[in-house]
Write a protein that holds these residues in place. Structure first.
Motif, PDB file in Angstrom:
ATOM      1  N   ALA A  84       0.826  -1.206   0.000  1.00 39.19           N
ATOM      2  CA  ALA A  84       0.000   0.000   0.000  1.00 39.19           C
ATOM      3  C   ALA A  84       0.861   1.257   0.000  1.00 39.19           C
ATOM      4  N   ARG A  85       2.045   1.192   0.621  1.00 36.71           N
ATOM      5  CA  ARG A  85       2.946   2.347   0.637  1.00 36.71           C
ATOM      6  C   ARG A  85       3.512   2.645  -0.744  1.00 36.71           C
ATOM      7  N   LEU A  86       3.512   1.643  -1.629  1.00 39.62           N
ATOM      8  CA  LEU A  86       4.067   1.853  -2.971  1.00 39.62           C
ATOM      9  C   LEU A  86       3.113   2.626  -3.880  1.00 39.62           C
ATOM     10  N   THR A  87       1.815   2.519  -3.637  1.00 37.88           N
ATOM     11  CA  THR A  87       0.834   3.131  -4.539  1.00 37.88           C
ATOM     12  C   THR A  87       1.061   4.627  -4.734  1.00 37.88           C
ATOM     13  N   PRO A  88       1.239   5.428  -3.659  1.00 36.16           N
ATOM     14  CA  PRO A  88       1.501   6.857  -3.876  1.00 36.16           C
ATOM     15  C   PRO A  88       2.799   7.113  -4.633  1.00 36.16           C
ATOM     16  N   LEU A  89       3.804   6.238  -4.444  1.00 34.75           N
ATOM     17  CA  LEU A  89       5.065   6.428  -5.152  1.00 34.75           C
ATOM     18  C   LEU A  89       4.911   6.157  -6.643  1.00 34.75           C
ATOM     19  N   ILE A  90       4.112   5.168  -6.994  1.00 29.97           N
ATOM     20  CA  ILE A  90       3.876   4.881  -8.409  1.00 29.97           C
ATOM     21  C   ILE A  90       3.140   6.045  -9.063  1.00 29.97           C
ATOM     22  N   GLU A  91       2.148   6.589  -8.366  1.00 34.12           N
ATOM     23  CA  GLU A  91       1.432   7.762  -8.887  1.00 34.12           C
ATOM     24  C   GLU A  91       2.380   8.953  -9.030  1.00 34.12           C
ATOM     25  N   LEU A  92       3.251   9.111  -8.047  1.00 29.52           N
ATOM     26  CA  LEU A  92       4.252  10.179  -8.108  1.00 29.52           C
ATOM     27  C   LEU A  92       5.161  10.003  -9.318  1.00 29.52           C
ATOM     28  N   MET A  93       5.564   8.749  -9.587  1.00 28.25           N
ATOM     29  CA  MET A  93       6.476   8.508 -10.708  1.00 28.25           C
ATOM     30  C   MET A  93       5.824   8.855 -12.031  1.00 28.25           C
ATOM     31  N   HIS A  94       4.531   8.571 -12.178  1.00 32.84           N
ATOM     32  CA  HIS A  94       3.837   8.951 -13.409  1.00 32.84           C
ATOM     33  C   HIS A  94       3.835  10.472 -13.580  1.00 32.84           C
ATOM     34  N   ARG A  95       3.648  11.201 -12.486  1.00 30.27           N
ATOM     35  CA  ARG A  95       3.691  12.667 -12.559  1.00 30.27           C
ATOM     36  C   ARG A  95       5.093  13.146 -12.902  1.00 30.27           C
ATOM     37  N   ALA A  96       6.101  12.470 -12.346  1.00 33.08           N
ATOM     38  CA  ALA A  96       7.485  12.834 -12.656  1.00 33.08           C
ATOM     39  C   ALA A  96       7.779  12.626 -14.130  1.00 33.08           C
ATOM     40  N   HIS A  97       7.337  11.519 -14.682  1.00 28.17           N
ATOM     41  CA  HIS A  97       7.573  11.235 -16.100  1.00 28.17           C
ATOM     42  C   HIS A  97       6.908  12.282 -16.983  1.00 28.17           C
ATOM     43  N   ALA A  98       5.734  12.739 -16.566  1.00 24.84           N
ATOM     44  CA  ALA A  98       5.042  13.772 -17.340  1.00 24.84           C
ATOM     45  C   ALA A  98       5.821  15.079 -17.345  1.00 24.84           C
ATOM     46  N   ARG A  99       6.669  15.281 -16.334  1.00 23.01           N
ATOM     47  CA  ARG A  99       7.505  16.481 -16.260  1.00 23.01           C
ATOM     48  C   ARG A  99       8.884  16.266 -16.894  1.00 23.01           C
ATOM     49  N   GLY A 100       9.098  15.082 -17.473  1.00 21.96           N
ATOM     50  CA  GLY A 100      10.392  14.795 -18.072  1.00 21.96           C
ATOM     51  C   GLY A 100      11.435  14.333 -17.078  1.00 21.96           C
ATOM     52  N   LEU A 101      11.013  13.924 -15.884  1.00 23.54           N
ATOM     53  CA  LEU A 101      11.922  13.454 -14.848  1.00 23.54           C
ATOM     54  C   LEU A 101      11.820  11.944 -14.703  1.00 23.54           C
ATOM     55  N   VAL A 102      12.941  11.290 -14.466  1.00 25.53           N
ATOM     56  CA  VAL A 102      12.960   9.853 -14.220  1.00 25.53           C
ATOM     57  C   VAL A 102      13.811   9.572 -12.990  1.00 25.53           C
ATOM     58  N   HIS A 103      13.517   8.456 -12.331  1.00 27.04           N
ATOM     59  CA  HIS A 103      14.339   8.054 -11.195  1.00 27.04           C
ATOM     60  C   HIS A 103      15.557   7.292 -11.693  1.00 27.04           C
ATOM     61  N   GLY A 104      15.323   6.202 -12.407  1.00 27.19           N
ATOM     62  CA  GLY A 104      16.420   5.461 -13.017  1.00 27.19           C
ATOM     63  C   GLY A 104      16.951   4.296 -12.214  1.00 27.19           C
ATOM     64  N   SER A 105      16.516   4.154 -10.948  1.00 32.12           N
ATOM     65  CA  SER A 105      17.036   3.056 -10.134  1.00 32.12           C
ATOM     66  C   SER A 105      16.045   2.705  -9.030  1.00 32.12           C
ATOM     67  N   ILE A 106      14.886   2.171  -9.426  1.00 31.66           N
ATOM     68  CA  ILE A 106      13.886   1.746  -8.451  1.00 31.66           C
ATOM     69  C   ILE A 106      14.275   0.360  -7.955  1.00 31.66           C
ATOM     70  N   VAL A 107      14.990   0.323  -6.857  1.00 28.42           N
ATOM     71  CA  VAL A 107      15.409  -0.919  -6.208  1.00 28.42           C
ATOM     72  C   VAL A 107      14.999  -0.822  -4.742  1.00 28.42           C
ATOM     73  N   PRO A 108      14.913  -1.960  -4.028  1.00 33.80           N
ATOM     74  CA  PRO A 108      14.433  -1.920  -2.647  1.00 33.80           C
ATOM     75  C   PRO A 108      15.193  -0.959  -1.735  1.00 33.80           C
ATOM     76  N   GLY A 109      16.497  -0.843  -1.923  1.00 37.49           N
ATOM     77  CA  GLY A 109      17.278   0.025  -1.053  1.00 37.49           C
ATOM     78  C   GLY A 109      16.998   1.495  -1.234  1.00 37.49           C
ATOM     79  N   ASN A 110      16.391   1.873  -2.367  1.00 35.64           N
ATOM     80  CA  ASN A 110      16.080   3.284  -2.618  1.00 35.64           C
ATOM     81  C   ASN A 110      14.661   3.667  -2.218  1.00 35.64           C
ATOM     82  N   VAL A 111      13.914   2.722  -1.658  1.00 32.21           N
ATOM     83  CA  VAL A 111      12.580   3.000  -1.122  1.00 32.21           C
ATOM     84  C   VAL A 111      12.654   2.822   0.383  1.00 32.21           C
ATOM     85  N   ILE A 112      12.543   3.918   1.122  1.00 28.73           N
ATOM     86  CA  ILE A 112      12.687   3.839   2.573  1.00 28.73           C
ATOM     87  C   ILE A 112      11.380   4.234   3.258  1.00 28.73           C
TER      88      ILE A 112
END
Length: 235
Positions: free
Chosen positions: A151-179
């Motif tokens: 359930a904690r991931l859902t807001p992050l996925i929505e955030l990532m879609h908004r980031a992509h719409a702004r031309g921003l990417v994370h580039g390294s979605i791995v467990p250690g980068n989600v705290i």
């Protein structure tokens, strides 16, 4: 280089956790001069002189340290240093990323503050320190149930879609980068946009698809993890 005082302890530039805790505030003189050129606005004025607090993590490609700056608003900082050389234009692209993130106030993203390149061509990035534990460790320690973690991931996925719409990417979605911060705070993303800085410009589409795939893989892993025990009571 191994620690002389504690040869069996893991170390970074000759310092191990035991030394850092005993000596307290070992100076990081090797990188401090570089921040003088990389930190110029009013939010950066206190980060010119940094002191190591303790190691935060170690991998084959990078080391992460908790450091301390002088500015009262930036007392604790996160310094990540890579062992591979920076790509051409690394600093210019870092500055562009920083400006893009400054124009987008998002609590779930820990923005980078400054970058430098050492004499060997290897980069370091300074960012704010956000207290929290990697999401998988939260489950394994019994503080979080797998379904709650998903359930904690859902807001992050929505955030990532908004980031992509702004031309921003994370580039390294791995467990250690989600705290997961203490208490009921929302999950946070570390190292946002840093991985693409090591590649040639123009890979945003590939990284965008990689972000979504990374979240999908993490969600599968979380669902397959058994809860180690009933969650501990919140403090």
């Amino acid at each position: 280089m191994a620690c002389i005082r504690h040869p069996l302890a893991p170390s970074y530039r000759g310092y191990c956790p035991a030394c850092l805790l005993e000596e307290a505030l070992a100076p990081l003189d090797a990188v401090a001069p570089a921040w003088r050129e990389a930190t110029r606005d009013k939010h950066q004025q206190g980060t010119r002189h940094l002191t190591i607090q303790m190691p935060l993590g170690e991998s084959a490609s990078a080391s992460v340290l908790l450091v301390k700056g002088e500015h009262p608003d930036l007392r604790f900082l996160r310094l990540k240093t890579w062992r591979r050389p920076a790509a051409p234009g690394f600093l210019a692209r870092f500055q562009q990323l920083r400006e893009q993130l400054q124009g987008w106030d998002c609590e779930a993203i820990v923005p980078p503050l400054a970058a430098s390149i050492d004499a060997a061509g290897c980069p370091s990035v300074l960012s704010g320190f956000r207290q929290g534990v990697p999401i998988l460790d939260r489950i394994k320690s019994g503080w979080l149930l797998p379904e709650d973690a998903c359930a904690r991931l859902t807001p992050l996925i929505e955030l990532m879609h908004r980031a992509h719409a702004r031309g921003l990417v994370h580039g390294s979605i791995v467990p250690g980068n989600v705290i997961i911060p203490p208490g009921t705070a929302a999950a946070c993303l570390l190292d946002f946009g840093l991985a693409p800085l090591f590649t040639v410009p123009g890979d945003e589409v590939a990284f965008a698809s990689g972000d979504i795939a990374g979240f999908a893989a993490l969600a599968r892993t979380l669902r397959e993890l058994p809860a180690s025990s009933a969650p501990l009571p919140r403090l």
